[in-house]
Scaffold this motif. Structure first.
Motif, PDB file in Angstrom:
ATOM      1  N   THR A  83       0.837  -1.202   0.000  1.00  0.00           N
ATOM      2  CA  THR A  83       0.000   0.000   0.000  1.00  0.00           C
ATOM      3  C   THR A  83       0.871   1.251   0.000  1.00  0.00           C
ATOM      4  O   THR A  83       0.568   2.230  -0.699  1.00  0.00           O
ATOM      5  CB  THR A  83      -0.941  -0.005   1.217  1.00  0.00           C
ATOM      6  N   ILE A  84       1.952   1.239   0.752  1.00  0.00           N
ATOM      7  CA  ILE A  84       2.884   2.370   0.754  1.00  0.00           C
ATOM      8  C   ILE A  84       3.431   2.599  -0.651  1.00  0.00           C
ATOM      9  O   ILE A  84       3.459   3.739  -1.151  1.00  0.00           O
ATOM     10  CB  ILE A  84       4.033   2.126   1.754  1.00  0.00           C
ATOM     11  N   THR A  85       3.861   1.544  -1.307  1.00  0.00           N
ATOM     12  CA  THR A  85       4.399   1.666  -2.668  1.00  0.00           C
ATOM     13  C   THR A  85       3.343   2.248  -3.611  1.00  0.00           C
ATOM     14  O   THR A  85       3.651   3.108  -4.448  1.00  0.00           O
ATOM     15  CB  THR A  85       4.868   0.296  -3.172  1.00  0.00           C
ATOM     16  N   ALA A  86       2.113   1.779  -3.476  1.00  0.00           N
ATOM     17  CA  ALA A  86       1.035   2.289  -4.331  1.00  0.00           C
ATOM     18  C   ALA A  86       0.803   3.776  -4.069  1.00  0.00           C
ATOM     19  O   ALA A  86       0.631   4.561  -5.012  1.00  0.00           O
ATOM     20  CB  ALA A  86      -0.242   1.497  -4.083  1.00  0.00           C
ATOM     21  N   MET A  87       0.829   4.196  -2.805  1.00  0.00           N
ATOM     22  CA  MET A  87       0.614   5.610  -2.477  1.00  0.00           C
ATOM     23  C   MET A  87       1.757   6.477  -2.977  1.00  0.00           C
ATOM     24  O   MET A  87       1.533   7.608  -3.427  1.00  0.00           O
ATOM     25  CB  MET A  87       0.430   5.774  -0.959  1.00  0.00           C
ATOM     26  N   GLN A  88       2.958   5.981  -2.912  1.00  0.00           N
ATOM     27  CA  GLN A  88       4.115   6.766  -3.357  1.00  0.00           C
ATOM     28  C   GLN A  88       4.098   7.019  -4.857  1.00  0.00           C
ATOM     29  O   GLN A  88       4.780   7.927  -5.332  1.00  0.00           O
ATOM     30  CB  GLN A  88       5.400   6.055  -2.935  1.00  0.00           C
ATOM     31  N   SER A  89       3.322   6.234  -5.589  1.00  0.00           N
ATOM     32  CA  SER A  89       3.222   6.430  -7.036  1.00  0.00           C
ATOM     33  C   SER A  89       2.058   7.337  -7.424  1.00  0.00           C
ATOM     34  O   SER A  89       1.855   7.607  -8.606  1.00  0.00           O
ATOM     35  CB  SER A  89       3.067   5.077  -7.728  1.00  0.00           C
ATOM     36  N   MET A  90       1.316   7.836  -6.438  1.00  0.00           N
ATOM     37  CA  MET A  90       0.137   8.666  -6.709  1.00  0.00           C
ATOM     38  C   MET A  90       0.527  10.143  -6.717  1.00  0.00           C
ATOM     39  O   MET A  90       0.811  10.720  -5.662  1.00  0.00           O
ATOM     40  CB  MET A  90      -0.949   8.406  -5.664  1.00  0.00           C
ATOM     41  N   SER A  91       0.543  10.753  -7.871  1.00  0.00           N
ATOM     42  CA  SER A  91       0.935  12.155  -7.965  1.00  0.00           C
ATOM     43  C   SER A  91      -0.019  13.072  -7.219  1.00  0.00           C
ATOM     44  O   SER A  91       0.377  14.150  -6.753  1.00  0.00           O
ATOM     45  CB  SER A  91       1.001  12.580  -9.436  1.00  0.00           C
ATOM     46  N   SER A  92      -1.268  12.645  -7.055  1.00  0.00           N
ATOM     47  CA  SER A  92      -2.263  13.496  -6.385  1.00  0.00           C
ATOM     48  C   SER A  92      -1.948  13.720  -4.919  1.00  0.00           C
ATOM     49  O   SER A  92      -2.422  14.694  -4.314  1.00  0.00           O
ATOM     50  CB  SER A  92      -3.657  12.879  -6.512  1.00  0.00           C
ATOM     51  N   LEU A  93      -1.134  12.866  -4.325  1.00  0.00           N
ATOM     52  CA  LEU A  93      -0.789  13.018  -2.909  1.00  0.00           C
ATOM     53  C   LEU A  93       0.380  13.970  -2.701  1.00  0.00           C
ATOM     54  O   LEU A  93       0.623  14.416  -1.582  1.00  0.00           O
ATOM     55  CB  LEU A  93      -0.461  11.658  -2.283  1.00  0.00           C
ATOM     56  N   GLY A  94       1.113  14.290  -3.764  1.00  0.00           N
ATOM     57  CA  GLY A  94       2.307  15.098  -3.607  1.00  0.00           C
ATOM     58  C   GLY A  94       3.412  14.284  -2.952  1.00  0.00           C
ATOM     59  O   GLY A  94       3.260  13.099  -2.654  1.00  0.00           O
ATOM     60  N   LYS A  95       4.534  14.928  -2.722  1.00  0.00           N
ATOM     61  CA  LYS A  95       5.671  14.226  -2.126  1.00  0.00           C
ATOM     62  C   LYS A  95       5.499  14.136  -0.617  1.00  0.00           C
ATOM     63  O   LYS A  95       5.245  15.129   0.054  1.00  0.00           O
ATOM     64  CB  LYS A  95       6.987  14.936  -2.458  1.00  0.00           C
ATOM     65  N   ILE A  96       5.640  12.928  -0.103  1.00  0.00           N
ATOM     66  CA  ILE A  96       5.570  12.678   1.336  1.00  0.00           C
ATOM     67  C   ILE A  96       6.926  12.148   1.776  1.00  0.00           C
ATOM     68  O   ILE A  96       7.488  11.243   1.159  1.00  0.00           O
ATOM     69  CB  ILE A  96       4.461  11.666   1.673  1.00  0.00           C
ATOM     70  N   ASP A  97       7.461  12.728   2.839  1.00  0.00           N
ATOM     71  CA  ASP A  97       8.764  12.330   3.363  1.00  0.00           C
ATOM     72  C   ASP A  97       8.778  10.823   3.616  1.00  0.00           C
ATOM     73  O   ASP A  97       7.927  10.293   4.336  1.00  0.00           O
ATOM     74  CB  ASP A  97       9.030  13.086   4.665  1.00  0.00           C
ATOM     75  N   ALA A  98       9.733  10.136   3.040  1.00  0.00           N
ATOM     76  CA  ALA A  98       9.798   8.674   3.135  1.00  0.00           C
ATOM     77  C   ALA A  98       9.900   8.201   4.576  1.00  0.00           C
ATOM     78  O   ALA A  98       9.409   7.109   4.914  1.00  0.00           O
ATOM     79  CB  ALA A  98      10.992   8.149   2.328  1.00  0.00           C
ATOM     80  N   GLU A  99      10.500   9.010   5.435  1.00  0.00           N
ATOM     81  CA  GLU A  99      10.671   8.572   6.823  1.00  0.00           C
ATOM     82  C   GLU A  99       9.362   8.535   7.601  1.00  0.00           C
ATOM     83  O   GLU A  99       9.287   7.948   8.689  1.00  0.00           O
ATOM     84  CB  GLU A  99      11.666   9.474   7.550  1.00  0.00           C
ATOM     85  N   LEU A 100       8.313   9.129   7.044  1.00  0.00           N
ATOM     86  CA  LEU A 100       7.016   9.096   7.722  1.00  0.00           C
ATOM     87  C   LEU A 100       6.311   7.760   7.549  1.00  0.00           C
ATOM     88  O   LEU A 100       5.400   7.430   8.316  1.00  0.00           O
ATOM     89  CB  LEU A 100       6.110  10.218   7.211  1.00  0.00           C
ATOM     90  N   PHE A 101       6.704   6.982   6.547  1.00  0.00           N
ATOM     91  CA  PHE A 101       6.028   5.712   6.283  1.00  0.00           C
ATOM     92  C   PHE A 101       6.560   4.618   7.211  1.00  0.00           C
ATOM     93  O   PHE A 101       7.766   4.395   7.310  1.00  0.00           O
ATOM     94  CB  PHE A 101       6.224   5.296   4.829  1.00  0.00           C
ATOM     95  N   HIS A 102       5.639   3.926   7.854  1.00  0.00           N
ATOM     96  CA  HIS A 102       5.982   2.826   8.754  1.00  0.00           C
ATOM     97  C   HIS A 102       5.289   1.560   8.254  1.00  0.00           C
ATOM     98  O   HIS A 102       4.077   1.402   8.450  1.00  0.00           O
ATOM     99  CB  HIS A 102       5.533   3.143  10.182  1.00  0.00           C
ATOM    100  N   PRO A 103       6.013   0.656   7.599  1.00  0.00           N
ATOM    101  CA  PRO A 103       5.381  -0.561   7.077  1.00  0.00           C
ATOM    102  C   PRO A 103       4.878  -1.460   8.200  1.00  0.00           C
ATOM    103  O   PRO A 103       5.543  -1.627   9.234  1.00  0.00           O
ATOM    104  CB  PRO A 103       6.515  -1.244   6.303  1.00  0.00           C
ATOM    105  N   ILE A 104       3.710  -2.025   7.990  1.00  0.00           N
ATOM    106  CA  ILE A 104       3.141  -2.989   8.922  1.00  0.00           C
ATOM    107  C   ILE A 104       2.891  -4.290   8.166  1.00  0.00           C
ATOM    108  O   ILE A 104       2.883  -4.318   6.936  1.00  0.00           O
ATOM    109  CB  ILE A 104       1.830  -2.474   9.536  1.00  0.00           C
TER     110      ILE A 104
END
Length: 267
Positions: A83-104
């Protein structure tokens, strides 16, 4: 004590605030950042009171405000790696700092503050969708939306809840006779689509116990459902089910689409 408050729930946007006395998080951020902030303010909270955002899946009605909230408040984001990978490819979300993502990991507990969350696999047409069960050690809630079917594993994992927000997406007849194109109707009705009012009531009938005090029906379709129809259909299914419980044994309500719903609180 556990709390659950729907800031918004429906096919046009979803955001649920859950937590304990000392820990609060958002489950999904599918409305604008401004609406999220206003919703939290209405229950005497702010975005700075949130300890993170848990994402069920990457569809826009669950992540539309995620980029804004993450950048503005530097909130940790919890989701499966797919899901994180899918969100990172969504231009509509803009750039989100990678360190904010916590995989579960699905089916593995993780803690935020004094609340333990359990991501449970569900069937939906997204990269790696989950729902969330959570507990403070005494009480147990769950937020369960966006699933086309349910199975015995999900029923078993969602036993002994005190409260649940459960999808009741569409009335089958409204959907079948409505304006949606045929492929979309088939998607919604399929195994990776959404629960109908009838199936929601049947699912709920398998989850009822002496502990259950509150049920909130959520993620209603704007075009293919009505609050009153969802409410009454689920009641009928519960009363017809082969179990000792009746619809009047707990508090049943429908989450509002565009406004904050009443708080569910146990403990």
């Amino acid at each position: 004590m556990l709390q659950l408050c729907s800031i918004a729930s429906g096919s046009s946007g979803n955001c649920i605030c859950v937590g304990s006395n000392s820990t609060h998080v958002l489950i999904d951020a599918g409305i604008s950042g401004k609406r999220i902030e206003n919703g939290l303010n209405s229950i005497d909270m702010t975005a700075r009171d949130m300890s993170g955002i848990l994402i069920t899946h990457e569809h826009i009605d669950h992540v539309a405000g995620l980029g804004v909230m993450a950048r503005r408040y530097h909130l940790p984001i919890y989701a499966t790696q797919k899901t994180i990978t899918a969100m990172q490819s969504m231009s509509s979300l803009g750039k989100i700092d990678a360190e904010l993502f916590h995989p579960i990991e699905k089916n593995e507990d993780f803690m935020i503050g004094d609340v333990t969350f359990h991501p449970l696999e569900i069937s939906h047409d997204a990269a790696d969708p989950v729902c969330y069960r959570f507990t403070d050690g005494t009480h147990r809630f769950a937020v369960v939306t966006d699933l086309g079917i349910y199975d015995s594993h999900q029923v078993q994992q969602l036993q002994d809840l005190d409260a649940i927000l459960l999808e009741s997406n569409h009335d089958i007849r409204m959907l079948e006779t409505g304006i949606y194109p045929y492929p979309l109707k088939q998607r919604i009705l399929g195994n990776k689509g959404h629960l109908s009012n009838e199936r929601s009531g049947q699912f709920l009938s398998e989850l009822l116990s002496d502990r259950m005090t509150s049920v909130m029906l959520g993620h209603l379709s704007k075009e293919n459902n009505l609050e009153e129809l969802a409410y009454e259909t689920v009641r009928v299914e519960i009363n017809a089910a082969d179990n000792p419980y009746h619809a009047d044994d707990f508090h049943l309500q429908v989450a509002k689409r565009d406004t904050v719903s009443p708080m569910i609180q146990v403990g």
